[in-house]
Scaffold this active site. Sequence first.
Site, PDB file in Angstrom:
ATOM      1  N   LYS A   1       1.027  -1.103   0.071  1.00  0.00           N
ATOM      2  CA  LYS A   1       0.021   0.022  -0.018  1.00  0.00           C
ATOM      3  C   LYS A   1       0.695   1.225   0.047  1.00  0.00           C
ATOM      4  CE  LYS A   1      -3.705   2.302   2.508  1.00  0.00           C
ATOM      5  NZ  LYS A   1      -4.710   2.055   3.678  1.00  0.00           N
TER       6      LYS A   1
ATOM      7  N   GLU B   1      10.426  -4.572   4.925  1.00  0.00           N
ATOM      8  CA  GLU B   1      10.516  -5.735   4.318  1.00  0.00           C
ATOM      9  C   GLU B   1      10.233  -5.853   2.853  1.00  0.00           C
ATOM     10  OE1 GLU B   1       9.044  -4.853   6.992  1.00  0.00           O
ATOM     11  OE2 GLU B   1       8.873  -6.275   8.617  1.00  0.00           O
TER      12      GLU B   1
ATOM     13  N   GLY C   1      -4.913  -2.166   4.768  1.00  0.00           N
ATOM     14  CA  GLY C   1      -4.005  -3.125   4.400  1.00  0.00           C
ATOM     15  C   GLY C   1      -4.863  -4.621   4.864  1.00  0.00           C
ATOM     16  N   ARG C   2      -5.380  -4.859   5.806  1.00  0.00           N
ATOM     17  CA  ARG C   2      -5.915  -5.986   6.109  1.00  0.00           C
ATOM     18  C   ARG C   2      -7.495  -6.302   5.569  1.00  0.00           C
ATOM     19  NH1 ARG C   2      -4.920  -2.825  10.399  1.00  0.00           N
ATOM     20  NH2 ARG C   2      -6.558  -1.923  11.524  1.00  0.00           N
TER      21      ARG C   2
ATOM     22  N   GLU D   1      -4.984  -6.998  14.434  1.00  0.00           N
ATOM     23  CA  GLU D   1      -4.568  -5.875  14.087  1.00  0.00           C
ATOM     24  C   GLU D   1      -5.612  -4.702  14.308  1.00  0.00           C
ATOM     25  OE1 GLU D   1      -2.755  -4.433  10.230  1.00  0.00           O
ATOM     26  OE2 GLU D   1      -0.784  -4.832  11.288  1.00  0.00           O
TER      27      GLU D   1
ATOM     28  N   HIS E   1      -5.466 -33.726  16.769  1.00  0.00           N
ATOM     29  CA  HIS E   1      -4.174 -34.861  17.353  1.00  0.00           C
ATOM     30  C   HIS E   1      -3.329 -33.697  17.966  1.00  0.00           C
ATOM     31  CE1 HIS E   1      -6.139 -38.108  15.844  1.00  0.00           C
ATOM     32  NE2 HIS E   1      -6.619 -37.307  14.806  1.00  0.00           N
TER      33      HIS E   1
ATOM     34  N   LYS F   1       9.113  -0.938  14.382  1.00  0.00           N
ATOM     35  CA  LYS F   1       9.727  -0.718  13.349  1.00  0.00           C
ATOM     36  C   LYS F   1      10.913   0.659  13.389  1.00  0.00           C
ATOM     37  CE  LYS F   1       5.575  -0.839  10.344  1.00  0.00           C
ATOM     38  NZ  LYS F   1       4.536  -0.179   9.363  1.00  0.00           N
TER      39      LYS F   1
HETATM   40  O1  F6P Z   1       1.980  -4.131   9.897  1.00  0.00           O
HETATM   41  C1  F6P Z   1       1.555  -3.172   9.842  1.00  0.00           C
HETATM   42  C2  F6P Z   1       1.142  -2.798   8.242  1.00  0.00           C
HETATM   43  O2  F6P Z   1       1.007  -1.247   7.891  1.00  0.00           O
HETATM   44  C3  F6P Z   1      -0.101  -3.461   7.765  1.00  0.00           C
HETATM   45  O3  F6P Z   1      -1.454  -2.990   8.524  1.00  0.00           O
HETATM   46  C4  F6P Z   1      -0.068  -3.734   6.387  1.00  0.00           C
HETATM   47  O4  F6P Z   1      -0.932  -4.612   6.027  1.00  0.00           O
HETATM   48  C5  F6P Z   1       1.203  -4.067   6.361  1.00  0.00           C
HETATM   49  O5  F6P Z   1       2.053  -3.250   7.170  1.00  0.00           O
HETATM   50  C6  F6P Z   1       1.858  -4.018   5.038  1.00  0.00           C
HETATM   51  O6  F6P Z   1       1.803  -2.586   4.795  1.00  0.00           O
HETATM   52  P1  F6P Z   1       2.015  -1.950   3.145  1.00  0.00           P
HETATM   53  O7  F6P Z   1       1.090  -2.584   2.246  1.00  0.00           O
HETATM   54  O8  F6P Z   1       2.104  -0.814   3.086  1.00  0.00           O
HETATM   55  O9  F6P Z   1       3.282  -2.689   2.765  1.00  0.00           O
END
Ligand code: F6P
Length: 541
Positions: free
Chosen positions: A207, A213, A269-270, A355, A386, A506
Amino acid sequence: MSTSITATAAWRALAAHADAMRGRHLRELFAADPQRGERLRLQACGIYLDYAKNRIDDQTLRLLLDLAEAAGLRARIDAMFAGERINATEDRAVLHVALRAPRGADIRVDGANVVPEVHTVLDRMAAFAERVRSGAWLGHGGRPVRNVVNIGIGGSDLGPVMAYEALRHYSARELRFRFVSNIDATDFTEAVRDLDARETLFIVSSKTFTTLETMTNAHSARAWLLQQLGGDEAAVAKHFVAVSTHAAEVARFGIAADNMFGFWDWVGGRYSMDSAIGLSTMLAIGPAQFHAMLAGFHEIDQHFRTAPFERNLPVLMALIGLWHNNFLGAHTAAVLPYEQYLKRFPAYLQQLTMESNGKSVRVDGAAVGCDTGPVYWGEPGTNGQHSFYQLIHQGTRLVPCDFIAFGRSLNPLGAHHDLLLANVFAQGQALAFGKTEAELRAEGVPERLIAHKRFDGNRPSNTLLLEVLDPGNLGRLVALYEHLVFTQGAVWGIDSFDQWGVELGKVLAQRIAPELAGDAPIAHDSSTNALIAHYRRLRRG
Ligand code: F6P
């Protein structure tokens, strides 16, 4: 709502009622009402919800519905659908429902209908998906795409990977899908180790397009591709597309505007798996099935918006979950899909639920004053049986369960499906009714084992039964939990759409990262200092 929900008469009535209900057993509730199983069930949108095996009676339901009224749930739902900025701390509208609105619908943000632009993006995604799936989209060396690697994390990964696994049955089997999320290089390395770069398409899904990452993995992917393809930068345009709200950052990475699929700040995002973040899903199952999934989402949206609360699937499930959480002391909720293709569904729900509702202050910043989101977890049945079901049956903790099952298997094979379904029904039954000492004695169980073999029962569960796992039903299930989360958040008065709790870690990681390589003095707490010092020794080898 300015007052805390815990200060309302509806909350106090539930607390008093809980004292009475704690002493009542499901065995007794069922015995007193032979029709309970037919009464406490709800069928809507192709979903059969059995909620009879919860520790509730008619009074509980009435009081929970009063609580929803006291929380102003109806107004909160209307505010979301009207595009109000209900994500107050980020000053944003919350309109994932617009992502699955049919062409021609009218959903407004700041006076502008957003549905046409949603469909413009869907159409661009479809055109792109058709080109890739048909082999018309060619890589740098002129070969069609055989491998699709989605790079993203959180909502930009969990939805895509869950949907791919869930709908694998409907996917183009000649395409291989991989999902890279972790900054641990093993994730990327293992994902691409057997791939030919000439046939590989990367979807960088983010987003913000700044997430550490994702950007680290995307840069490694770019380097891997260029190294395999002889360093020609022109290859990037053929092998990278982006999904983002942030065109400038996408351009900075070197992905052309034509290869970017957008979405909007009113999509959390979620809550984004049905936006362009679902591009990998559309590549896998094709545009028509993707639209069938959107139609399933939309059906539940309409149901949530219009059904009376006592016959509203997400509202009922939310209120019953809240009852367990706030009045019966349950701290977790297990989601147990009896469908192998839903193996990533619990992981997906963890972000969606935790979240969203892992908050301890209300929208106005005041303390909530009660427990909020439970810890969600789960595994597909029957594997869990199990493993951790022992604790659910005989442990000291109350773990409400959602069982999810389907009438038909996508892979019918002998007696498998009947045996699978026999298990899910048996689990709900065992949890609710248990096994008494008298029953054990009647079976001749030795006295020294009676205490060990006794099942107290009275352990709550919902069972959701659907016809078959298809794109529409996946959409229905996800939307059901989205609106369940919304309902609980509305009752607690929290902002379910921000996620400030992920920020601090972060920031600290960014501070620590440059300190790891050198041996300059470090000034954290003594524990962190010692860990860094030890790591410095380890990395020197
Ligand atoms: O973990 C925080 C967060 O902002 C989530 O809400 C989101 O889904 C994820 O990081 C990834 O963010 P982006 O789509 O901006 O890379």
